[in-house]
Write an enzyme that holds these catalytic residues in place. Structure first.
Site, PDB file in Angstrom:
ATOM      1  N   ASP A  21      51.128 -52.622  34.439  1.00  0.00           N
ATOM      2  CA  ASP A  21      52.027 -53.697  34.598  1.00  0.00           C
ATOM      3  C   ASP A  21      53.039 -53.723  33.201  1.00  0.00           C
ATOM      4  O   ASP A  21      52.437 -53.815  31.967  1.00  0.00           O
ATOM      5  CB  ASP A  21      51.388 -55.092  34.506  1.00  0.00           C
ATOM      6  CG  ASP A  21      51.993 -56.305  35.252  1.00  0.00           C
ATOM      7  OD1 ASP A  21      53.339 -56.190  35.029  1.00  0.00           O
ATOM      8  OD2 ASP A  21      51.419 -56.799  36.208  1.00  0.00           O
ATOM      9  N   ASP A  36      57.706 -56.307  35.660  1.00  0.00           N
ATOM     10  CA  ASP A  36      57.744 -57.701  35.632  1.00  0.00           C
ATOM     11  C   ASP A  36      59.141 -58.109  35.535  1.00  0.00           C
ATOM     12  O   ASP A  36      60.034 -57.819  34.854  1.00  0.00           O
ATOM     13  CB  ASP A  36      56.858 -58.278  34.324  1.00  0.00           C
ATOM     14  CG  ASP A  36      56.683 -59.776  34.423  1.00  0.00           C
ATOM     15  OD1 ASP A  36      55.918 -60.194  35.209  1.00  0.00           O
ATOM     16  OD2 ASP A  36      57.347 -60.579  33.768  1.00  0.00           O
ATOM     17  N   GLU A  87      59.014 -56.291  40.244  1.00  0.00           N
ATOM     18  CA  GLU A  87      58.917 -57.748  40.910  1.00  0.00           C
ATOM     19  C   GLU A  87      60.442 -58.468  40.997  1.00  0.00           C
ATOM     20  O   GLU A  87      60.836 -58.646  39.902  1.00  0.00           O
ATOM     21  CB  GLU A  87      58.068 -58.368  39.561  1.00  0.00           C
ATOM     22  CG  GLU A  87      57.421 -59.826  40.398  1.00  0.00           C
ATOM     23  CD  GLU A  87      57.310 -60.868  39.430  1.00  0.00           C
ATOM     24  OE1 GLU A  87      56.787 -61.785  39.698  1.00  0.00           O
ATOM     25  OE2 GLU A  87      57.872 -60.662  38.160  1.00  0.00           O
ATOM     26  N   HIS A  94      48.857 -62.868  41.690  1.00  0.00           N
ATOM     27  CA  HIS A  94      48.434 -63.841  40.669  1.00  0.00           C
ATOM     28  C   HIS A  94      49.295 -65.111  40.508  1.00  0.00           C
ATOM     29  O   HIS A  94      48.925 -65.971  39.790  1.00  0.00           O
ATOM     30  CB  HIS A  94      48.214 -63.069  39.537  1.00  0.00           C
ATOM     31  CG  HIS A  94      49.477 -62.807  38.994  1.00  0.00           C
ATOM     32  ND1 HIS A  94      50.130 -61.675  39.504  1.00  0.00           N
ATOM     33  CD2 HIS A  94      50.029 -62.947  37.778  1.00  0.00           C
ATOM     34  CE1 HIS A  94      51.164 -61.396  38.736  1.00  0.00           C
ATOM     35  NE2 HIS A  94      51.177 -62.216  37.742  1.00  0.00           N
ATOM     36  N   ASP A  95      50.588 -65.001  41.202  1.00  0.00           N
ATOM     37  CA  ASP A  95      51.355 -66.247  40.789  1.00  0.00           C
ATOM     38  C   ASP A  95      51.429 -67.170  42.075  1.00  0.00           C
ATOM     39  O   ASP A  95      52.204 -68.187  42.084  1.00  0.00           O
ATOM     40  CB  ASP A  95      52.708 -65.634  40.574  1.00  0.00           C
ATOM     41  CG  ASP A  95      52.924 -64.979  39.330  1.00  0.00           C
ATOM     42  OD1 ASP A  95      52.214 -65.287  38.528  1.00  0.00           O
ATOM     43  OD2 ASP A  95      53.621 -64.105  39.399  1.00  0.00           O
TER      44      ASP A  95
HETATM   45  C1  NOJ Z   1      56.010 -62.716  36.541  1.00  0.00           C
HETATM   46  C2  NOJ Z   1      54.418 -62.443  36.252  1.00  0.00           C
HETATM   47  O1  NOJ Z   1      54.137 -62.359  37.588  1.00  0.00           O
HETATM   48  C3  NOJ Z   1      53.967 -63.922  35.968  1.00  0.00           C
HETATM   49  O2  NOJ Z   1      52.572 -64.117  36.066  1.00  0.00           O
HETATM   50  C4  NOJ Z   1      54.516 -64.412  34.477  1.00  0.00           C
HETATM   51  O3  NOJ Z   1      54.053 -65.712  34.269  1.00  0.00           O
HETATM   52  C5  NOJ Z   1      55.995 -64.191  34.410  1.00  0.00           C
HETATM   53  N1  NOJ Z   1      56.427 -63.354  35.163  1.00  0.00           N
HETATM   54  C6  NOJ Z   1      56.515 -64.295  33.113  1.00  0.00           C
HETATM   55  O4  NOJ Z   1      56.173 -63.054  32.677  1.00  0.00           O
END
Ligand code: NOJ
Length: 533
Positions: free
Chosen positions: A100, A202, A265, A326-327
């Protein structure tokens, strides 16, 4: 399978959230040695690539997405030697490792930012985004931070604001600055030279901001239950045309190495998402497609979105599908445990690379976290505590021991109380379990290349069912019928007789049944049928 199909096209990606996968040193937080010790499990499951969320040194304001050194390992997760052993263990099993990378922002403790904020004339001042207040004393513009409040943080010492799209502890880098580009590209090379197989980038669509820093317009569809960030449409703070130059440069760098790949992402509507494949597919290999995460679980809407996606992909652009990360809330908590089995069949039979979030293969659910144990800044900072992402980040459920085989001590987030039933050990020997369903679907997909290289042909969608064909010259044709409702239903093929055998089902008892004309499904049931002509 055709030799032209690469590992990231044919294989399944599995996301490991390293804090929560396996603790090997008894501190209640997962680590690299822990992941290495579980590689046999991932190989047994049939996973091709392991994507590990950030493992770099970090003050952990956002659990590793605030990096303070791009070229090392956080001691919490282990050492560089542990990393090399993990990589070696993955490669020995003919698997791949995706790191990542968080290029949009650093930690406010990163030496680059410490220098940048030390004075206005520091050579690294321009590595971040610094702005004066307006003559009337107000903020440089109206941009909001994704984790609440203004995106501008005042620096008393140098009397300017810096920009942060997320936490104030996560200042955004200025990607228009060539030295920033050079420094980050050097970090990419550092890991590629070590042998990592790709990066998940990211917030790729955030990397470049409007050169004029214009105010974002008000979102006319904002509702009070939404996050404050959604009050504005981020049309000037993200998805700027110039970001594609950066993405292409990252791709050129990756292409210097054999068979490396890049995931972006990107939370954008389909027509904007597909632009990230780049001109001539020289952008991201896989701009993450989050439709199955963000759409309501409505068969008509999902079928329409699949069609739109298929139709929007650039020639040669490889599709992909994501069911959890994970979000976001876990799939079981969004659509229920029975329907999650149908979702697994959808994920693994659509055209494109599937990504599985750790624990979803067991049917792990979102875990209720007592307020005093909340960890996630997205929960802690926001008025709506239900935005916390902790519930989807709890320890992997390996067995029914006190801390589910994750750790010998109380973990950083609590283990779900259903872990005594929902765990790898129990499900491993239960042919009707979610785990066995996932494993069978993954292996079935691998053994039947039509699911990888064949075309996707929509057949039918109504308020209950989605049906589609997977077809490729010279291979048996498969029909997938998924009941996305809890009620039974009948299915017939319009304009064609249906004659075939169920080869895989969410209900194993249905397998080997011959179907003539009418298929009868219970609620929450899905089948793969091999058709006889
Ligand atoms: C996306 C990530 O998946 C998330 O977990 C993170 O809080 C934000 N980007 C900021 O880096």
């Amino acid at each position: 399978m055709s030799k032209d199909v690469l590992w990231w096209q044919s294989g399944v990606i599995y996301q490991v959230y390293p804090r929560s996968f396996q603790d090997s040193n008894g501190d209640g937080v997962g680590d690299l040695k822990g992941i290495t010790s579980r590689l046999d499990y991932l190989q047994w499951l049939g996973i091709k690539a392991v994507w590990v969320s950030p493992i770099y040194p970090s003050p952990m304001a956002d659990f590793g997405y605030d990096i303070s050194d791009y070229g090392d390992i956080h001691p919490l997760f282990g050492t560089m030697q542990d990393f090399e052993e993990l990589l070696e263990g993955i490669h020995r099993r003919n698997m791949k490792l995706i790191l990542d990378l968080v290029p949009n922002h650093t930690s406010d403790k990163h030496p680059w930012f410490l220098e940048s904020r030390s004075s206005r004339d520091n050579p690294k001042r321009d590595w971040y985004i610094w702005k004066d207040r307006k003559p009337d004393g107000s903020l440089p513009n109206n941009w909001l931070a994704a984790f609440g409040g203004s995106a501008w943080e005042w620096d008393e010492a140098t009397q300017q604001y810096y920009y942060h799209a997320f936490l104030k502890e996560q200042p955004d880098l200025n990607w228009r600055n060539k030295d920033v580009q050079t420094a980050m590209f050097a970090m990419m090379r550092f890991w590629l030279d070590k042998g990592v197989d790709g990066f998940r980038i990211d917030v790729m669509w955030h990397m470049i901001k409007d050169a004029l820093f214009r105010d974002n317009p008000v979102n006319p569809e904002y509702q009070p239950h939404m996050a404050t960030y959604d009050q504005l449409l981020p049309i000037y703070s993200s998805d700027q045309p110039e970001v594609h130059t950066i993405v292409r440069e990252m791709r050129e760098l990756l292409d210097e190495y054999p068979e490396r790949m890049m995931i972006g992402e990107i939370y954008l509507p389909i027509h904007k998402l597909v632009v990230y494949y780049g001109t001539d597919n020289k952008g991201a290999h896989l701009p993450f497609n989050f439709m199955l995460l963000t759409l309501a679980w409505d068969p008509k809407r999902i079928a329409a979105a699949i069609n739109e996606y298929e139709a929007s992909l650039p020639r040669g652009g490889w599709p992909n599908w994501v069911l959890g990360n994970h979000d976001q809330p876990r799939v079981v908590s969004r659509i229920g445990a029975s329907q999650a089995r149908v979702a697994a069949m959808l994920l693994l039979t659509l055209r494109g690379t599937p990504t599985i979030y750790y624990g979803d293969e067991l049917g792990m659910r979102d875990v209720a976290i007592p307020p005093d144990k909340m960890m996630d800044p997205q929960g802690l900072n926001m008025p709506d505590k239900n935005l916390s992402r902790d519930p989807a980040r709890t320890p992997m459920q390996w067995d029914n021991s006190e801390y589910s085989g994750f750790s010998l001590v109380s973990p950083w987030l609590p283990v779900d109380r259903t872990a005594d039933r929902v765990n790898v050990r129990v499900q491993h020997s239960d042919p009707s379990s979610m785990l066995i369903l996932y494993r069978r679907l993954i292996h079935f997909r691998e053994q039947n290349p039509v699911f990888i290289t064949g075309s996707y042909i929509p057949v039918f969608a109504d308020h209950q069912v989605i049906a589609y064909l997977r077809r490729e010259e010279g291979h048996p044709e498969f029909l997938v019928v998924l009941n996305l409702s809890h009620r039974p239903c009948y299915f017939r093929m319009a304009g064609r007789s249906l004659y075939g055998t169920i080869v895989l089902s969410t209900t194993p008892a249905l397998e080997q049944t011959t179907i003539r004309d009418t298929l009868t499904l219970s609620g929450d049931e899905g089948v793969i049928i091999t058709l006889q002509s």
